[in-house]
Scaffold this motif. Structure first.
Motif, PDB file in Angstrom:
ATOM      1  N   ALA A  78     -19.156  16.504 -36.873  1.00  0.00           N
ATOM      2  CA  ALA A  78     -20.166  16.150 -36.449  1.00  0.00           C
ATOM      3  C   ALA A  78     -20.379  14.902 -35.225  1.00  0.00           C
ATOM      4  O   ALA A  78     -20.664  14.758 -34.658  1.00  0.00           O
ATOM      5  CB  ALA A  78     -21.539  16.243 -37.006  1.00  0.00           C
ATOM      6  N   ASP A  79     -19.102  14.114 -35.732  1.00  0.00           N
ATOM      7  CA  ASP A  79     -18.885  12.855 -35.046  1.00  0.00           C
ATOM      8  C   ASP A  79     -20.384  12.060 -35.102  1.00  0.00           C
ATOM      9  O   ASP A  79     -20.838  11.429 -34.302  1.00  0.00           O
ATOM     10  CB  ASP A  79     -18.469  13.083 -33.711  1.00  0.00           C
ATOM     11  N   MET A  80     -20.653  12.040 -36.771  1.00  0.00           N
ATOM     12  CA  MET A  80     -22.040  11.248 -36.894  1.00  0.00           C
ATOM     13  C   MET A  80     -21.648  10.211 -38.022  1.00  0.00           C
ATOM     14  O   MET A  80     -20.686  10.400 -38.628  1.00  0.00           O
ATOM     15  CB  MET A  80     -23.041  12.178 -37.057  1.00  0.00           C
ATOM     16  N   HIS A  81     -22.649   9.234 -38.183  1.00  0.00           N
ATOM     17  CA  HIS A  81     -22.483   8.411 -39.210  1.00  0.00           C
ATOM     18  C   HIS A  81     -22.965   9.000 -40.582  1.00  0.00           C
ATOM     19  O   HIS A  81     -24.115   9.681 -40.582  1.00  0.00           O
ATOM     20  CB  HIS A  81     -23.131   7.026 -39.148  1.00  0.00           C
ATOM     21  N   ARG A  82     -22.299   8.826 -41.762  1.00  0.00           N
ATOM     22  CA  ARG A  82     -22.869   9.331 -43.041  1.00  0.00           C
ATOM     23  C   ARG A  82     -24.277   9.074 -43.136  1.00  0.00           C
ATOM     24  O   ARG A  82     -25.044   9.698 -43.789  1.00  0.00           O
ATOM     25  CB  ARG A  82     -22.000   8.755 -44.052  1.00  0.00           C
ATOM     26  N   ASN A  83     -24.643   7.479 -43.121  1.00  0.00           N
ATOM     27  CA  ASN A  83     -25.998   7.104 -43.404  1.00  0.00           C
ATOM     28  C   ASN A  83     -27.013   7.886 -42.565  1.00  0.00           C
ATOM     29  O   ASN A  83     -28.107   8.334 -42.857  1.00  0.00           O
ATOM     30  CB  ASN A  83     -26.127   5.748 -42.753  1.00  0.00           C
ATOM     31  N   GLY A  84     -26.707   8.392 -41.145  1.00  0.00           N
ATOM     32  CA  GLY A  84     -27.672   9.191 -40.356  1.00  0.00           C
ATOM     33  C   GLY A  84     -27.952  10.332 -40.929  1.00  0.00           C
ATOM     34  O   GLY A  84     -28.971  10.745 -41.114  1.00  0.00           O
ATOM     35  N   ILE A  85     -26.926  11.157 -41.606  1.00  0.00           N
ATOM     36  CA  ILE A  85     -27.069  12.507 -42.168  1.00  0.00           C
ATOM     37  C   ILE A  85     -27.773  12.500 -43.403  1.00  0.00           C
ATOM     38  O   ILE A  85     -28.711  13.185 -43.857  1.00  0.00           O
ATOM     39  CB  ILE A  85     -25.668  12.997 -42.478  1.00  0.00           C
ATOM     40  N   SER A  86     -27.421  11.156 -44.244  1.00  0.00           N
ATOM     41  CA  SER A  86     -27.967  11.100 -45.424  1.00  0.00           C
ATOM     42  C   SER A  86     -29.832  10.900 -45.416  1.00  0.00           C
ATOM     43  O   SER A  86     -30.375  11.390 -46.045  1.00  0.00           O
ATOM     44  CB  SER A  86     -27.424   9.783 -46.077  1.00  0.00           C
ATOM     45  N   LYS A  87     -29.817  10.009 -44.113  1.00  0.00           N
ATOM     46  CA  LYS A  87     -31.292   9.883 -43.834  1.00  0.00           C
ATOM     47  C   LYS A  87     -32.155  11.345 -43.684  1.00  0.00           C
ATOM     48  O   LYS A  87     -33.277  11.372 -44.035  1.00  0.00           O
ATOM     49  CB  LYS A  87     -31.602   8.887 -42.905  1.00  0.00           C
ATOM     50  N   ILE A  88     -31.674  12.228 -42.709  1.00  0.00           N
ATOM     51  CA  ILE A  88     -32.362  13.405 -42.658  1.00  0.00           C
ATOM     52  C   ILE A  88     -32.293  14.099 -43.843  1.00  0.00           C
ATOM     53  O   ILE A  88     -33.190  14.759 -44.178  1.00  0.00           O
ATOM     54  CB  ILE A  88     -31.240  14.013 -41.799  1.00  0.00           C
ATOM     55  N   LEU A  89     -31.169  14.317 -44.730  1.00  0.00           N
ATOM     56  CA  LEU A  89     -31.260  14.919 -45.876  1.00  0.00           C
ATOM     57  C   LEU A  89     -32.436  14.421 -46.847  1.00  0.00           C
ATOM     58  O   LEU A  89     -32.840  15.104 -47.479  1.00  0.00           O
ATOM     59  CB  LEU A  89     -29.735  14.926 -46.680  1.00  0.00           C
ATOM     60  N   ASN A  90     -32.597  13.185 -46.853  1.00  0.00           N
ATOM     61  CA  ASN A  90     -33.524  12.477 -47.836  1.00  0.00           C
ATOM     62  C   ASN A  90     -34.972  12.405 -47.112  1.00  0.00           C
ATOM     63  O   ASN A  90     -35.645  11.549 -47.665  1.00  0.00           O
ATOM     64  CB  ASN A  90     -32.826  11.106 -48.484  1.00  0.00           C
ATOM     65  N   LYS A 104     -35.612  10.404 -44.767  1.00  0.00           N
ATOM     66  CA  LYS A 104     -36.160   8.855 -44.434  1.00  0.00           C
ATOM     67  C   LYS A 104     -36.259   8.679 -43.133  1.00  0.00           C
ATOM     68  O   LYS A 104     -36.082   7.728 -42.723  1.00  0.00           O
ATOM     69  CB  LYS A 104     -34.897   8.351 -45.250  1.00  0.00           C
ATOM     70  N   ASN A 105     -36.438   9.750 -42.224  1.00  0.00           N
ATOM     71  CA  ASN A 105     -36.283   9.393 -40.719  1.00  0.00           C
ATOM     72  C   ASN A 105     -37.760   9.919 -40.425  1.00  0.00           C
ATOM     73  O   ASN A 105     -38.272  10.827 -40.680  1.00  0.00           O
ATOM     74  CB  ASN A 105     -35.331   9.885 -40.164  1.00  0.00           C
ATOM     75  N   SER A 106     -38.102   9.430 -39.017  1.00  0.00           N
ATOM     76  CA  SER A 106     -39.449  10.019 -38.491  1.00  0.00           C
ATOM     77  C   SER A 106     -39.133  10.991 -37.516  1.00  0.00           C
ATOM     78  O   SER A 106     -40.093  11.514 -36.907  1.00  0.00           O
ATOM     79  CB  SER A 106     -39.830   8.748 -37.680  1.00  0.00           C
ATOM     80  N   GLY A 107     -38.035  11.428 -37.271  1.00  0.00           N
ATOM     81  CA  GLY A 107     -37.902  12.368 -36.242  1.00  0.00           C
ATOM     82  C   GLY A 107     -36.367  12.604 -36.103  1.00  0.00           C
ATOM     83  O   GLY A 107     -35.261  11.837 -36.739  1.00  0.00           O
ATOM     84  N   ILE A 108     -35.839  13.928 -35.434  1.00  0.00           N
ATOM     85  CA  ILE A 108     -34.420  14.126 -34.959  1.00  0.00           C
ATOM     86  C   ILE A 108     -34.146  14.309 -33.661  1.00  0.00           C
ATOM     87  O   ILE A 108     -35.000  15.147 -33.267  1.00  0.00           O
ATOM     88  CB  ILE A 108     -33.784  15.406 -36.083  1.00  0.00           C
TER      89      ILE A 108
END
Length: 70
Positions: free
Chosen positions: A24-36, A38-42
């Motif tokens: 997806a050409d994304m950072h692992r941390n960004g995916i991890s935040k979505i999975l957990n 830990k974010n306010s939106g996508i």
């Protein structure tokens, strides 16, 4: 209420965070935040990247469910 279904979709497709981040050409941390949750939106761009990488629809990543309290 919005439910994140990314983990289930990743599992069905045989992806882990590292392979999805690469495809997806994304950072692992960004995916991890979505999975957990830990974010306010996508952002739309993020949804687009995830859907393309996983060859899925938005509904496979997020889902709306009526809140029983409302």
């Amino acid at each position: 209420m919005i439910i994140i279904k990314l983990k289930e979709t990743m599992k069905k497709k045989g992806y882990n965070i590292g392979t999805l981040a690469e495809k997806a050409d994304m950072h692992r941390n960004g995916i991890s935040k979505i999975l957990n949750n830990k974010n306010s939106g996508i952002e739309f761009d993020t949804l687009n990247k995830l859907c393309k990488a996983l060859e899925c629809n938005v509904q496979d990543i997020i889902e709306f469910e009526e809140d029983e309290n409302n």
